[in-house]
Design a protein around this motif. Structure first.
Motif: not given
Length: 274
Positions: A204-217, A219-234
């Motif tokens: 979480r500390g080393r990749y703070a900028d990358s993670i923050d860009s998804v969570l806080y930057d 337009a819809d962090s929920y949809a962005a997180t869902r898309s990234l999670y599902l694609q990576n998990r699959r």
């Protein structure tokens, strides 16, 4: 004194497996994957949990992780992470065996053997220096996939974050699949748990900028997180076609590839890719 698992623990694991198996539909195509859109019937409650998790991240996890990563030398973080990853390998071997993945089982066994001996108990990742295959990171969610269990709906768990019903059931069972859980004595078992926490804070500390860009930057962090999670998990469970999109912020060994962020070690896991 050797730890003796509670009789309730195996029962909980069995219940989780049975719950997940109820979602299986033989060898029919998985409707969650083929429907062309995220299977998210609980979106309203998921969004609430997502916002709560963001508040926890902003108020607690993010500042602690950034402070930890800034205070602890990188070499120490790497050593602790190596140790934690090495301890996770026996659990991955059990899952590879249940998946019938002899290649993965063998490669993880030799990696564990080399790092546990030449690597001083796993503190040094000698196996990678010797160009051995990367750790499989096999988990019970993958095992359920190989058994034909469908992905199920997308769910966001409090604190834990993104999951699917299959992955969530797998997380429960994985609490009991690592043989080391039953042989490491107290208080050493608490040190092991501490290394997992350290590994998560490092990521979480080393990749703070990358993670923050998804969570806080976003337009819809929920949809962005869902898309990234599902694609990576699959991708991780087996849908590894060349057209599968990979999250550039994903640093798990299971999804390491050409799209991984430059300079990011595959030894550290993205806490948002479960």
């Amino acid at each position: 004194m050797t730890r003796i698992p509670s009789p309730l623990a195996p029962r909980a694991a069995i219940c989780a497996v049975l719950f997940a198996l109820l979602a299986a539909c033989g060898h029919q195509p998985d409707p969650a994957v083929t429907r062309g859109a995220p299977y998210d019937p609980y979106e309203q409650s998921n969004r609430l949990n997502h916002e709560r998790n963001k508040k926890i991240d902003r108020a607690v996890l993010r500042p602690i992780a950034k402070g930890y990563s800034a205070f602890v030398p990188d070499d120490v973080e790497t050593v602790v992470s190596n140790f934690s990853i090495n301890l996770s390998l026996p659990g991955a071997m059990v899952n590879s065996a249940m998946q019938g993945n002899g290649v993965g089982l063998t490669s993880d066994f030799y990696r564990f053997l080399v790092n546990s001996t030449l690597g001083l108990g796993g503190l040094i990742d000698v196996a990678t220096d010797l160009n051995m295959p990367p750790a499989t990171s096999a988990d019970f969610g993958q095992t359920l996939y190989t058994w034909g269990v469908h992905e199920g709906p997308y769910i966001v768990l409090p604190v834990i974050g993104p999951n699917t019903s299959r992955a969530a059931a797998g997380r429960v069972v994985d609490l009991f699949t690592n043989p080391l859980t039953y042989v490491i004595e107290d208080p050493e078992s608490y040190y092991v748990a501490g290394t997992r926490v350290s590994r998560g804070l490092t990521a979480r500390g080393r990749y703070a900028d990358s993670i923050d860009s998804v969570l806080y930057d976003s337009a819809d962090s929920y949809a962005a997180t869902r898309s990234l999670y599902l694609q990576n998990r699959r991708y991780k469970v087996g849908n590894r076609s060349s057209e599968t999109y990979l999250d550039p912020y994903d640093t798990t060994t299971g999804a390491a590839g050409p799209s991984a962020a430059p300079g990011v070690s595959a030894d550290f896991e993205d806490p948002y890719d479960q």
